[in-house]
Design a protein around this motif. Structure first.
Motif, PDB file in Angstrom:
ATOM      1  N   UNK A  80       0.840  -1.209   0.000  1.00  0.00           N
ATOM      2  CA  UNK A  80       0.000   0.000   0.000  1.00  0.00           C
ATOM      3  C   UNK A  80       0.870   1.252   0.000  1.00  0.00           C
ATOM      4  N   UNK A  81       1.916   1.251   0.821  1.00  0.00           N
ATOM      5  CA  UNK A  81       2.802   2.413   0.900  1.00  0.00           C
ATOM      6  C   UNK A  81       3.493   2.673  -0.438  1.00  0.00           C
ATOM      7  N   UNK A  82       3.920   1.617  -1.099  1.00  0.00           N
ATOM      8  CA  UNK A  82       4.580   1.772  -2.391  1.00  0.00           C
ATOM      9  C   UNK A  82       3.620   2.353  -3.420  1.00  0.00           C
ATOM     10  N   UNK A  83       2.381   1.880  -3.428  1.00  0.00           N
ATOM     11  CA  UNK A  83       1.395   2.420  -4.366  1.00  0.00           C
ATOM     12  C   UNK A  83       1.089   3.884  -4.065  1.00  0.00           C
ATOM     13  N   UNK A  84       1.031   4.250  -2.801  1.00  0.00           N
ATOM     14  CA  UNK A  84       0.820   5.661  -2.439  1.00  0.00           C
ATOM     15  C   UNK A  84       1.980   6.518  -2.936  1.00  0.00           C
ATOM     16  N   UNK A  85       3.208   6.024  -2.761  1.00  0.00           N
ATOM     17  CA  UNK A  85       4.384   6.751  -3.241  1.00  0.00           C
ATOM     18  C   UNK A  85       4.365   6.881  -4.756  1.00  0.00           C
ATOM     19  N   UNK A  86       3.945   5.837  -5.443  1.00  0.00           N
ATOM     20  CA  UNK A  86       3.847   5.882  -6.903  1.00  0.00           C
ATOM     21  C   UNK A  86       2.868   6.963  -7.336  1.00  0.00           C
ATOM     22  N   UNK A  87       1.739   7.061  -6.650  1.00  0.00           N
ATOM     23  CA  UNK A  87       0.758   8.084  -6.985  1.00  0.00           C
ATOM     24  C   UNK A  87       1.334   9.477  -6.785  1.00  0.00           C
ATOM     25  N   UNK A  88       2.090   9.672  -5.702  1.00  0.00           N
ATOM     26  CA  UNK A  88       2.721  10.970  -5.444  1.00  0.00           C
ATOM     27  C   UNK A  88       3.706  11.306  -6.566  1.00  0.00           C
ATOM     28  N   UNK A  89       4.513  10.349  -6.973  1.00  0.00           N
ATOM     29  CA  UNK A  89       5.484  10.583  -8.044  1.00  0.00           C
ATOM     30  C   UNK A  89       4.783  10.893  -9.366  1.00  0.00           C
ATOM     31  N   UNK A  90       3.706  10.205  -9.642  1.00  0.00           N
ATOM     32  CA  UNK A  90       2.946  10.457 -10.865  1.00  0.00           C
ATOM     33  C   UNK A  90       2.375  11.874 -10.838  1.00  0.00           C
ATOM     34  N   UNK A  91       1.864  12.283  -9.700  1.00  0.00           N
ATOM     35  CA  UNK A  91       1.316  13.632  -9.562  1.00  0.00           C
ATOM     36  C   UNK A  91       2.405  14.674  -9.770  1.00  0.00           C
ATOM     37  N   UNK A  92       3.592  14.424  -9.228  1.00  0.00           N
ATOM     38  CA  UNK A  92       4.713  15.348  -9.417  1.00  0.00           C
ATOM     39  C   UNK A  92       5.060  15.504 -10.898  1.00  0.00           C
ATOM     40  N   UNK A  93       4.978  14.423 -11.642  1.00  0.00           N
ATOM     41  CA  UNK A  93       5.300  14.473 -13.061  1.00  0.00           C
ATOM     42  C   UNK A  93       4.193  15.126 -13.876  1.00  0.00           C
ATOM     43  N   UNK A  94       2.963  14.998 -13.423  1.00  0.00           N
ATOM     44  CA  UNK A  94       1.859  15.556 -14.192  1.00  0.00           C
ATOM     45  C   UNK A  94       1.746  17.070 -14.037  1.00  0.00           C
ATOM     46  N   UNK A  95       2.171  17.600 -12.901  1.00  0.00           N
ATOM     47  CA  UNK A  95       2.038  19.036 -12.653  1.00  0.00           C
ATOM     48  C   UNK A  95       2.737  19.898 -13.712  1.00  0.00           C
ATOM     49  N   UNK A  96       4.020  19.660 -14.016  1.00  0.00           N
ATOM     50  CA  UNK A  96       4.673  20.489 -15.043  1.00  0.00           C
ATOM     51  C   UNK A  96       3.991  20.382 -16.405  1.00  0.00           C
ATOM     52  N   UNK A  97       3.550  19.205 -16.747  1.00  0.00           N
ATOM     53  CA  UNK A  97       2.871  19.008 -18.028  1.00  0.00           C
ATOM     54  C   UNK A  97       1.561  19.779 -18.060  1.00  0.00           C
ATOM     55  N   UNK A  98       0.799  19.695 -16.986  1.00  0.00           N
ATOM     56  CA  UNK A  98      -0.464  20.418 -16.904  1.00  0.00           C
ATOM     57  C   UNK A  98      -0.232  21.924 -16.944  1.00  0.00           C
TER      58      UNK A  98
END
Length: 71
Positions: free
Chosen positions: A14-32
């Motif tokens: 669960x913790x790894x999946x939460x971290x993955x979501x955070x990393x994905x969000x970090x990558x999406x922000x500049x693109x957005x």
């Protein structure tokens, strides 16, 4: 395996999946921000944002299911 080990393993997943979501969000922000600044969406940008959103939804769904199973 004992129950404590299984619970620890599931909590780790669960913790790894939460971290993955955070990393994905970090990558999406500049693109957005780029899309908003330029005011145009290309097929490429749209595809990237769609993929990011789908992976993020998948992570959230998996974590919720894991947490329900552990309760």
């Amino acid at each position: 395996m004992n129950d404590n080990y299984k619970l620890g393993y599931e909590n780790g997943r669960c913790d790894i999946l939460r971290e993955l979501k955070v990393e994905i969000t970090k990558q999406s922000e500049p693109l957005l921000q780029k899309v908003l600044k330029e005011g145009t969406v290309t097929k490429y940008n749209s595809g990237q944002l769609d993929a990011i959103n789908e992976i993020s939804k998948w992570c959230i769904n998996k974590v919720e299911k894991m947490e329900e199973a552990n309760d």
